[in-house]
Design an enzyme around this catalytic site. Structure first.
Site, PDB file in Angstrom:
ATOM      1  N   TYR A  69      10.170  41.751  -1.095  1.00 10.95           N
ATOM      2  CA  TYR A  69      10.648  42.539  -2.341  1.00 10.95           C
ATOM      3  C   TYR A  69      11.048  41.158  -3.206  1.00 10.95           C
ATOM      4  O   TYR A  69      11.659  40.166  -2.586  1.00 10.95           O
ATOM      5  CB  TYR A  69      11.842  43.301  -2.308  1.00 10.95           C
ATOM      6  CG  TYR A  69      11.480  44.510  -1.760  1.00 10.95           C
ATOM      7  CD1 TYR A  69      11.291  45.776  -2.692  1.00 10.95           C
ATOM      8  CD2 TYR A  69      11.911  44.903  -0.603  1.00 10.95           C
ATOM      9  CE1 TYR A  69      11.049  47.220  -2.320  1.00 10.95           C
ATOM     10  CE2 TYR A  69      11.467  46.417   0.055  1.00 10.95           C
ATOM     11  CZ  TYR A  69      11.299  47.480  -1.240  1.00 10.95           C
ATOM     12  OH  TYR A  69      10.799  48.545  -0.620  1.00 10.95           O
ATOM     13  N   TYR A  99       8.448  46.057   6.643  1.00 11.71           N
ATOM     14  CA  TYR A  99       9.381  45.022   6.745  1.00 11.71           C
ATOM     15  C   TYR A  99      10.366  45.317   7.723  1.00 11.71           C
ATOM     16  O   TYR A  99      10.952  46.733   7.934  1.00 11.71           O
ATOM     17  CB  TYR A  99       9.733  44.686   5.217  1.00 11.71           C
ATOM     18  CG  TYR A  99      10.705  45.612   4.393  1.00 11.71           C
ATOM     19  CD1 TYR A  99      12.142  45.839   4.676  1.00 11.71           C
ATOM     20  CD2 TYR A  99       9.805  46.343   3.489  1.00 11.71           C
ATOM     21  CE1 TYR A  99      12.516  46.791   3.968  1.00 11.71           C
ATOM     22  CE2 TYR A  99      10.536  47.373   2.946  1.00 11.71           C
ATOM     23  CZ  TYR A  99      11.941  47.563   2.974  1.00 11.71           C
ATOM     24  OH  TYR A  99      12.439  48.389   2.246  1.00 11.71           O
TER      25      TYR A  99
HETATM   26 FE   LIG Z   1      12.042  49.814   0.588  1.00 10.88          FE
END
Ligand SMILES: [Fe+2]
Lengths: 204, 252
Positions: B118, B157
């Site tokens: 992110y 992730y």
């Molecule tokens: Fe997320």
């Protein structure tokens, strides 16, 4: 067997997670150039009618620590008690007031601040006036489904005492969790997720 | 500010929303997802029949939407460049529980890049940032609730919960319908991903049908040959009652 109702189920909620800002407040988290400004960051302009106030909100967890990754949205009537919404059929709200705001709690202080106007009174289902109030919706990492609560005003004691929603709260000692205290033009409102003074959350 | 035109003959609906099925949604306290432990209210929610404060809600006009808001491959990319990753189109409808399209719904999305990273200062995963990928987008649904956007498929992730917990590939969705009581945030998963059923956040949802309802289907018909695969994802918001036979005063 009977006919089927053929209703769909609402999509299940999931947490907003820690990176909610990327989607809802990109400029706040340093992603510039995608949107000119963050939606909901401004509720008023210089022409907005009504008394200017500020609402300072913290969201506090069960270990007494303010959340630094929460996102709060508020929704309220204008100074005349009208909502800026197509479903508002009683009249037209102030075109210079959106009624909706969105802020993230600060990554160091855990506070967020809304600049708005004091809402007028809105009728309850049976037509009685509700006390002035703001609807708040809280999401964050660790919150599986957005929490709805209401912000009432500490200097509206008489209206609060007659409010039909507050009147429904069985445990009277919990009403104080919905009332913001005033200092100057700023109301402070702590939302406690847990503990002895857990905020009243509504199933609306 | 907000506000949008409605079709000439359509009077906005003002009926109360169907009550939320709290057995279908995740409960607040889900110890398998550790962060929920200190962030979950423990007292019962106070039931509140919808008043105007919940029945109304902000509605957004097309004037807020920029040309590339629905194109995450290009909306953060340098001129002439593009985000890296499997190109996909996500499309579907925003419906309510009656099956009626929610016209003008605002959908905001955010996601990790193709490597699972992110663009956020609190994010420390070692997968690299993509200089051409911001990770956010938004769309206003059409009259019948249809929407679509283009992006790259996000990667899975790892995250700190258990010693080895991974999120399945997912896209976060925030949706506004017509009333503030319909406000919803959820996540979209991808058909066939074995990580879905291992994820403690997914598993906060008690009913596996509800999880399937958050899983987008690969849609080869909508796929653009030699360009981008498509996934179909319908979103359902709360329905509302008709006001025809209701005994109530709509204010003054
Ligand atoms: Fe997320």
């Amino acid at each position: 067997m009977a006919q089927t109702l053929e209703r769909l189920k609402e999509s299940a909620s999931q947490t907003a997670g820690p990176y909610v800002h990327i989607g809802l407040m990109p400029n706040f988290c340093g992603i510039g150039g995608v949107y000119a400004h963050d939606l909901g960051a401004t509720m008023v302009n210089e022409k907005t009618k009504g008394e200017r106030i500020r609402i300072k909100i913290r969201v506090i967890d069960g270990a007494d620590t303010p959340l630094k990754d929460a996102l709060v949205e508020i929704w309220q009537a204008d100074a005349a008690g009208l909502y800026n919404s197509p479903s508002e059929l009683r009249g037209s709200a102030d075109p210079n007031f959106s009624g909706w705001g969105r802020q993230a709690t600060d990554m160091t202080s855990g506070e967020c601040l809304f600049e708005t106007v004091k809402p007028g009174r809105v009728p309850f289902i049976d037509g009685r006036p509700m006390a002035p109030h703001i609807t708040a919706w809280i999401v964050a990492r660790g919150i599986n489904i957005g929490l709805h609560t209401r912000i009432y005003f500490g200097d509206e004691e008489k209206a609060n005492a007659q409010d039909p929603v507050l009147a429904r709260i069985e445990h009277r000692n919990r009403i104080g969790t919905l009332i913001a205290s005033r200092e100057g033009d700023t109301y402070a409102f702590d939302i406690r997720l847990q503990g002895d003074d857990e905020t009243v959350f509504f199933d609306i | 500010m907000t506000g949008q035109k409605l079709a000439p003959n359509s009077r906005p609906e003002t009926g109360a929303f169907f009550q939320r099925d709290r057995e279908w949604h995740p409960p607040a306290f889900t110890p398998g997802y550790k962060t929920s432990i200190l962030r979950s209210p423990r007292r019962p929610l106070v039931a509140l029949n919808n008043t105007l404060s919940e029945l109304t809600g902000p509605v957004f006009g097309h004037d807020i939407i920029g040309e590339l808001d629905n194109d995450l491959i290009y909306n953060f990319a340098a001129p002439g460049e593009a985000a890296i990753g499997p190109r996909i189109i996500v499309h579907g409808r925003v419906l309510d529980e009656r099956g009626i399209g929610v016209s003008g719904a605002l959908i905001e999305v955010w996601q990790a890049n193709a490597g699972g990273r992110y663009r956020h200062k609190n994010e420390g995963y070692l997968a690299p940032l993509d200089p051409n990928f911001g990770g956010g987008g938004r769309i206003i649904a059409t009259e019948d609730g249809s929407y679509s956007f283009r992006t790259v498929q996000p990667g899975p992730y790892p995250w700190p919960n258990g010693p080895n917990d991974w999120r399945p590939a997912h896209i976060h969705f925030s949706i506004f319908g017509h009333g503030f009581a319909q406000r919803l945030i959820t996540q979209m998963y991808f058909e066939g991903d074995p990580m879905i059923w291992k994820c403690p956040i997914v598993r906060t949802i008690p009913d596996h049908h509800a999880i399937e309802g958050l899983t987008a289907a690969l849609d080869m018909q909508a796929t653009i040959p030699m360009d981008a695969r498509a996934y179909k994802f319908d979103i359902v918001l709360r329905g509302r009652r008709s006001t025809l036979f209701e005994n109530r005063l709509e204010g003054n």
